[in-house]
Design an enzyme around this catalytic site. Sequence first.
Site: not given
Ligand code: FAD
Length: 406
Positions: A57, A148, A277, A292
């Site tokens: 997007v 980690e 996020d 998460a």
């Molecule tokens: C290294 C790491 C370790 C973590 N460890 C933990 C943990 O131990 N415990 C915990 O609770 N949380 C942890 N987190 C945080 C957790 O993973 C996030 O809070 C969670 O994934 C957020 O979910 P979300 O759906 O907001 O975003 P995301 O899971 O990041 O998903 C976003 C999605 O949007 C898609 N996207 C983005 N922009 C576009 C666009 N312009 N067009 C189309 N698609 C798009 C991406 O491809 C992705 O699939 C960690 C995060 C990281 C990076």
Amino acid sequence: MGRLPVEVVVLDRRNHHLFQPLLYQVATAGLNPSDIAYPIRSTLRSHANTGVRLAEVQRVDPQRRVVVLAREEVSYDHLVLACGATHSYFGHDEWSIHAPGLKTIEDALEIRRRLLATLEEAEQELDADRRRVLLTFVIVGAGATGVEMAGAITEIAFQAAARDFRRIDPTTARVVLVEAADRVLSTYPPRLTAKAEDQLRNLGVDVRTSVLVTGVDGGGVDTDHGRIEAATVVWAAGVAAAPLARSLGVELDRAGRVMVEPDLSVPGHPEILVIGDLAHVEKNGRLVPGVAPAALQAGRHAAAVIRADLDGRRRPRFRYRDKGSLATIGRSAAVAHIGPLQISGLPAWVLWWLVHIAYLVDFRSRLLVLFGWAWQYLTFQRGARLITQPWQPDPPAWPQEDGSDP
Ligand SMILES: Cc1cc2nc3c(=O)[nH]c(=O)nc-3n(C[C@H](O)[C@H](O)[C@H](O)COP(=O)(O)OP(=O)(O)OC[C@H]3O[C@@H](n4cnc5c(N)ncnc54)[C@H](O)[C@@H]3O)c2cc1C
């Protein structure tokens, strides 16, 4: 939303759902990418009302109620934005080449490549000073990801190197964790932070708090306490919301998150919900963390809002339920803060693994991760130690067979 009488279109620029909490294991050669990533199509295959499209997007046009893709537009009645976050280098994007962050499979594989290639180079380096630099690993940022990574890199640098390499002396390796705040895991209670620092030091990590990184280049990092020469630098310091939020034209916080209404909608656009996020949500005056459980709860809430709209009912407010925090540090080392409970060491570490295995999307992944982890624990071996790009070593620095210098 699979059970609502609506048509759902899931747009994602990746074809897989990624379990980010175990990404550091891919970056440190403990797990394979497919152990923690699962095709979105397969996850949603039982939702007859849901279509999946691999598409990026480019922007949202709230006035016309469309999302703009590369070659077309998709219109919506309700839009749920869950684009997550990316790295922030605090205005120094040029540092990213030298210090990759950890968000995607590509990031993890690049970090893995750098770690393993550096060990190979160190094995072939005769100059002791240069070898010391090759065996210095700096992690910037001591939040959960930095801690980690630091713990896992000590296992590679101290144990794997000692077993599989002939010339590397693991006692000369250094893993340096640099943090600008005065303690690691600063969102945890001070008692657990102190435990975490002790556990990191026991693993051999050089923990440096109240140290600000002022520059990153190909040879290491500059800090307000001097320079650290290092061949490998990993960035775990800053988070910024996905840039797509900017196209909404509404108020964002300093990290670019959307300041949402109590029902998670965008001010002035009740048909757009922002979750995970990407959303700035507060509870008791404090930012709901980018974790998460918060994203999962917000996803369920978005579905409840859409159902309320369909039924003509009042929308519910989003209420975040804090399920606690867990951070793993290394072998038998972790901290956990769950309600009034503050635990550390082996019990916290077992809890960390149980929770993370339980949240993996499918049974196959759970089995693979469990097996990989048990193998690693028993043998000290990291099974995914592959450098998958062509090896281009620096010109040899040791004397040639004919005795001449290279
Ligand atoms: C290294 C790491 C370790 C973590 N460890 C933990 C943990 O131990 N415990 C915990 O609770 N949380 C942890 N987190 C945080 C957790 O993973 C996030 O809070 C969670 O994934 C957020 O979910 P979300 O759906 O907001 O975003 P995301 O899971 O990041 O998903 C976003 C999605 O949007 C898609 N996207 C983005 N922009 C576009 C666009 N312009 N067009 C189309 N698609 C798009 C991406 O491809 C992705 O699939 C960690 C995060 C990281 C990076």
